[in-house]
Design a protein around this motif. Structure first.
Motif, PDB file in Angstrom:
ATOM      1  N   PRO A   1       0.741  -1.247  -0.122  1.00  0.00           N
ATOM      2  CA  PRO A   1      -0.024   0.000  -0.098  1.00  0.00           C
ATOM      3  C   PRO A   1       0.885   1.076  -0.197  1.00  0.00           C
ATOM      4  CG  PRO A   1      -0.896  -1.456   1.696  1.00  0.00           C
ATOM      5  CD  PRO A   1       0.616  -2.193   0.980  1.00  0.00           C
ATOM      6  N   GLU A   2       1.912   1.272   0.615  1.00  0.00           N
ATOM      7  CA  GLU A   2       2.809   2.523   0.820  1.00  0.00           C
ATOM      8  C   GLU A   2       3.694   2.818  -0.641  1.00  0.00           C
ATOM      9  OE1 GLU A   2       4.880  -0.848   3.036  1.00  0.00           O
ATOM     10  OE2 GLU A   2       2.967  -0.161   2.785  1.00  0.00           O
ATOM     11  N   HIS A   3       3.449   1.925  -1.564  1.00  0.00           N
ATOM     12  CA  HIS A   3       4.130   2.316  -2.692  1.00  0.00           C
ATOM     13  C   HIS A   3       3.142   2.126  -3.738  1.00  0.00           C
ATOM     14  CE1 HIS A   3       7.777   0.052  -0.546  1.00  0.00           C
ATOM     15  NE2 HIS A   3       7.899   1.493  -0.800  1.00  0.00           N
ATOM     16  N   GLY A   4       1.787   2.491  -3.327  1.00  0.00           N
ATOM     17  CA  GLY A   4       0.508   2.770  -4.331  1.00  0.00           C
ATOM     18  C   GLY A   4       0.196   1.296  -4.838  1.00  0.00           C
ATOM     19  N   PHE A   5       0.718   0.133  -4.210  1.00  0.00           N
ATOM     20  CA  PHE A   5       0.425  -1.021  -4.883  1.00  0.00           C
ATOM     21  C   PHE A   5       1.365  -1.339  -6.357  1.00  0.00           C
ATOM     22  CE2 PHE A   5      -2.946  -0.868  -2.074  1.00  0.00           C
ATOM     23  CZ  PHE A   5      -2.806  -2.119  -1.023  1.00  0.00           C
ATOM     24  N   GLN A   6       2.324  -0.733  -6.398  1.00  0.00           N
ATOM     25  CA  GLN A   6       3.087  -0.899  -7.652  1.00  0.00           C
ATOM     26  C   GLN A   6       4.268  -1.672  -7.517  1.00  0.00           C
ATOM     27  OE1 GLN A   6       2.443   0.247 -10.867  1.00  0.00           O
ATOM     28  NE2 GLN A   6       0.839   1.573 -10.351  1.00  0.00           N
ATOM     29  N   PRO A   7       4.620  -2.537  -8.271  1.00  0.00           N
ATOM     30  CA  PRO A   7       5.814  -3.584  -8.153  1.00  0.00           C
ATOM     31  C   PRO A   7       7.034  -2.643  -8.070  1.00  0.00           C
ATOM     32  CG  PRO A   7       5.015  -3.803 -10.180  1.00  0.00           C
ATOM     33  CD  PRO A   7       3.932  -2.720  -9.688  1.00  0.00           C
TER      34      PRO A   7
ATOM     35  N   PRO B   1      -3.971  -3.117 -16.930  1.00  0.00           N
ATOM     36  CA  PRO B   1      -4.552  -2.778 -15.572  1.00  0.00           C
ATOM     37  C   PRO B   1      -4.649  -4.082 -14.534  1.00  0.00           C
ATOM     38  CG  PRO B   1      -6.004  -1.860 -17.318  1.00  0.00           C
ATOM     39  CD  PRO B   1      -4.941  -2.781 -18.172  1.00  0.00           C
ATOM     40  N   SER B   2      -4.383  -3.829 -13.360  1.00  0.00           N
ATOM     41  CA  SER B   2      -4.586  -4.934 -12.512  1.00  0.00           C
ATOM     42  C   SER B   2      -5.959  -5.252 -12.166  1.00  0.00           C
ATOM     43  CB  SER B   2      -3.652  -4.531 -11.246  1.00  0.00           C
ATOM     44  OG  SER B   2      -4.151  -5.232 -10.302  1.00  0.00           O
ATOM     45  N   ASN B   3      -6.271  -6.304 -12.067  1.00  0.00           N
ATOM     46  CA  ASN B   3      -7.418  -7.200 -11.366  1.00  0.00           C
ATOM     47  C   ASN B   3      -6.574  -7.933  -9.897  1.00  0.00           C
ATOM     48  OD1 ASN B   3      -9.668  -8.491 -10.387  1.00  0.00           O
ATOM     49  ND2 ASN B   3      -9.835  -9.876 -12.051  1.00  0.00           N
ATOM     50  N   PRO B   4      -6.925  -7.401  -8.920  1.00  0.00           N
ATOM     51  CA  PRO B   4      -8.036  -6.525  -8.206  1.00  0.00           C
ATOM     52  C   PRO B   4      -7.967  -5.208  -8.080  1.00  0.00           C
ATOM     53  CG  PRO B   4      -6.947  -7.364  -6.543  1.00  0.00           C
ATOM     54  CD  PRO B   4      -6.072  -7.945  -7.651  1.00  0.00           C
ATOM     55  N   LEU B   5      -6.530  -4.448  -8.391  1.00  0.00           N
ATOM     56  CA  LEU B   5      -6.206  -3.074  -7.913  1.00  0.00           C
ATOM     57  C   LEU B   5      -6.790  -2.015  -8.681  1.00  0.00           C
ATOM     58  CD1 LEU B   5      -2.485  -4.317  -7.075  1.00  0.00           C
ATOM     59  CD2 LEU B   5      -4.730  -4.308  -5.490  1.00  0.00           C
ATOM     60  N   GLY B   6      -7.075  -2.073  -9.866  1.00  0.00           N
ATOM     61  CA  GLY B   6      -7.213  -1.015 -10.809  1.00  0.00           C
ATOM     62  C   GLY B   6      -6.006  -0.199 -11.032  1.00  0.00           C
ATOM     63  N   ALA B   7      -4.810  -0.984 -10.613  1.00  0.00           N
ATOM     64  CA  ALA B   7      -3.562  -0.209 -10.755  1.00  0.00           C
ATOM     65  C   ALA B   7      -2.816  -0.298 -12.294  1.00  0.00           C
ATOM     66  CB  ALA B   7      -2.349  -0.475 -10.012  1.00  0.00           C
ATOM     67  N   VAL B   8      -2.178   0.604 -12.908  1.00  0.00           N
ATOM     68  CA  VAL B   8      -1.836   0.420 -14.298  1.00  0.00           C
ATOM     69  C   VAL B   8      -0.235   0.940 -14.150  1.00  0.00           C
ATOM     70  CG1 VAL B   8      -1.679   1.772 -16.496  1.00  0.00           C
ATOM     71  CG2 VAL B   8      -3.669   1.322 -15.092  1.00  0.00           C
ATOM     72  N   LEU B   9       0.516  -0.084 -14.870  1.00  0.00           N
ATOM     73  CA  LEU B   9       2.091   0.151 -14.876  1.00  0.00           C
ATOM     74  C   LEU B   9       2.474   0.922 -15.821  1.00  0.00           C
ATOM     75  CD1 LEU B   9       3.171  -3.824 -15.150  1.00  0.00           C
ATOM     76  CD2 LEU B   9       3.019  -2.072 -12.885  1.00  0.00           C
ATOM     77  N   ALA B  10       3.299   2.243 -15.362  1.00  0.00           N
ATOM     78  CA  ALA B  10       3.657   3.083 -16.124  1.00  0.00           C
ATOM     79  C   ALA B  10       4.618   2.743 -17.044  1.00  0.00           C
ATOM     80  CB  ALA B  10       4.244   4.431 -15.214  1.00  0.00           C
ATOM     81  N   GLU B  11       4.970   3.525 -18.205  1.00  0.00           N
ATOM     82  CA  GLU B  11       5.748   2.925 -19.257  1.00  0.00           C
ATOM     83  C   GLU B  11       7.187   2.590 -18.646  1.00  0.00           C
ATOM     84  OE1 GLU B  11       7.727   4.683 -23.558  1.00  0.00           O
ATOM     85  OE2 GLU B  11       5.879   5.375 -22.790  1.00  0.00           O
ATOM     86  N   ASP B  12       7.897   3.667 -17.957  1.00  0.00           N
ATOM     87  CA  ASP B  12       9.179   3.682 -17.468  1.00  0.00           C
ATOM     88  C   ASP B  12       9.266   2.223 -16.684  1.00  0.00           C
ATOM     89  OD1 ASP B  12       9.988   5.751 -18.740  1.00  0.00           O
ATOM     90  OD2 ASP B  12      10.009   7.113 -16.957  1.00  0.00           O
ATOM     91  N   LEU B  13       8.179   1.890 -15.677  1.00  0.00           N
ATOM     92  CA  LEU B  13       8.265   1.017 -14.919  1.00  0.00           C
ATOM     93  C   LEU B  13       8.461  -0.407 -15.690  1.00  0.00           C
ATOM     94  CD1 LEU B  13       8.286  -0.584 -12.142  1.00  0.00           C
ATOM     95  CD2 LEU B  13       5.893  -0.393 -12.069  1.00  0.00           C
ATOM     96  N   THR B  14       7.328  -0.529 -16.842  1.00  0.00           N
ATOM     97  CA  THR B  14       7.434  -1.746 -17.572  1.00  0.00           C
ATOM     98  C   THR B  14       8.648  -2.012 -18.399  1.00  0.00           C
ATOM     99  OG1 THR B  14       5.043  -0.986 -17.957  1.00  0.00           O
ATOM    100  CG2 THR B  14       6.030  -2.621 -19.566  1.00  0.00           C
ATOM    101  N   ARG B  15       9.262  -0.714 -18.763  1.00  0.00           N
ATOM    102  CA  ARG B  15      10.529  -0.963 -19.516  1.00  0.00           C
ATOM    103  C   ARG B  15      11.584  -1.464 -18.342  1.00  0.00           C
ATOM    104  NH1 ARG B  15      12.449   1.803 -23.966  1.00  0.00           N
ATOM    105  NH2 ARG B  15      10.724   3.612 -23.730  1.00  0.00           N
TER     106      ARG B  15
END
Length: 383
Positions: A142-148, A169-183
């Motif tokens: 949670p403290e990192h916005g549920f981002q890996p 986009p994530s199930n269950p979170l609704g989070a979306v990976l940004a381009e830089d993180l995906t790269r």
């Protein structure tokens, strides 16, 4: 009688199904626990499936699907992701879940490890276990916005690690990976020679942010490419019961995919394929209307949670809200959602259905009628 195989006995109960089936048995229950689009299907999609039956086109199709549908999936992938993929890399599957199973069947041997998000969709772990592999959850805090975080994932990699599962986009979170993180995650996979399975069921539904899949950064030749992308029309067009999707494969695996398709499913039902072709190539009004509906429901539901002082993750994609009910759940959210259903007539998916970090959280489906959604959330205990 003889015992079932150990890897089958070890597959856990799907807690989403557990609470949803309890809700279906509860008269008048408001079911916010399952992601089932509620719009009627477009007439041209239904007509295409019916026409297939009317002309008695009910024989086998090629393992990989009818040519027109493979090209339609490839064209959508090229348009959405800017990836120069040909129809020869598209395999039509009986829903995204079967696409995940097929990909894992190609990549995992008994004892191999597969990295999955925690919280993440439960069948990532279930399917891995069915193949005798060991699922290893990488944390989404949670403290990192549920981002890996790449460092957290890298710390879990061993000599047995073979696959990294991404879901955006994530199930269950609704989070979306940004381009830089995906790269960065693609770079991590290359450093450790890992395959990537990318679950992109909700690629049509992002809000004010782009959807960027890892295939955009994948090598284009055998020996370099490492991404399998799982797509579905269940969410995009509401075709949940027709069981139709696609697996976008890296080059160089055609013969193996043909063999796996033949041994697991042979081919997908022809009427579903022709309905899918009509959905992809026909008018896109359904997708636009669904996108607007989900966004409107997200905003309305967020306002209710704000008024009650209930924390939640702002959803950038998919059609779920991830909400913190730890003030009420007492450290056992799985039991709490059952009590909440019994006492209030509202079904929510417990966060523990998606992993240990989901304790104290619930997933709220935004895809139904707004009045049902707001009525259900109005019954939540305020913080």
């Amino acid at each position: 009688m003889p015992e079932l195989a150990a890897h089958v006995r070890d597959v856990p109960v799907n807690q989403i199904r557990e609470i949803t089936e309890a809700a279906w048995r509860t008269p008048g229950a408001l079911v916010l626990s399952i992601g089932e689009p509620g719009f009627p299907l477009p007439r041209h999609v239904l007509d295409a499936g019916i026409a297939c039956l009317d002309r008695d086109e009910t024989n086998y199709t090629p393992n990989a699907g009818i040519p027109g549908l493979r090209e339609a999936f490839a064209a959508r992938f090229r348009e959405q992701q800017g990836v120069d993929v040909g129809a020869d890399r598209i395999y039509v599957v009986a829903g995204a879940q079967q696409g995940l199973h097929l990909a894992m069947s190609l990549l995992l041997a008994p004892g191999d490890e597969i990295l999955i998000p925690n919280p993440g969709y439960p069948t990532f772990a279930m399917t891995g276990r069915l193949l005798g592999a060991r699922p290893v959850g990488y944390p989404l805090y949670p403290e990192h916005g549920f981002q890996p975080r790449t460092a957290d994932i890298e710390a879990l990699i061993t000599e047995r690690t073979r696959v990294l599962v991404l879901n955006s986009p994530s199930n269950p979170l609704g989070a979306v990976l940004a381009e830089d993180l995906t790269r960065g995650l693609m770079d991590l996979a290359r450093r450790h020679d890992l395959w990537i399975i990318s679950d992109e069921c909700y690629e049509a539904f992002t809000y004010d942010v782009p959807h960027v899949g890892p295939a955009r950064f994948d090598g284009g030749t055998p020996g370099e490419a490492r991404v399998f992308t799982s797509l579905t029309l269940s969410k995009t067009y509401g075709l949940t019961g027709l069981r139709i999707g696609a697996l976008v494969c890296p080059p160089g695996v055609k013969q193996q995919m043909d063999n796996v398709m033949e041994s697991i499913v042979s081919c997908v039902a022809a009427p579903s394929q022709y309905a899918a072709l009509a959905a992809l190539t026909g008018p896109q009004d359904y997708v636009r209307a669904a996108h607007g509906h989900y966004r409107e429901n997200r905003d309305a539901a967020s306002a209710v949670l704000d008024a009650k002082g209930i924390p939640y993750l702002h959803a950038q994609g998919a059609f779920y809200l991830w909400a913190d009910v730890s003030h009420a759940s007492g450290g056992d959210v799985r039991s709490w959602v059952r009590r909440f259903l019994a006492d209030s007539g509202v079904a929510l998916a417990p966060g523990t259905a998606f992993g240990s970090i989901g304790e104290g959280w619930v997933r709220i489906a935004l895809c139904g009628r707004k009045q049902d959604l707001l009525e259900g959330l109005s019954r939540l205990p305020a913080r």
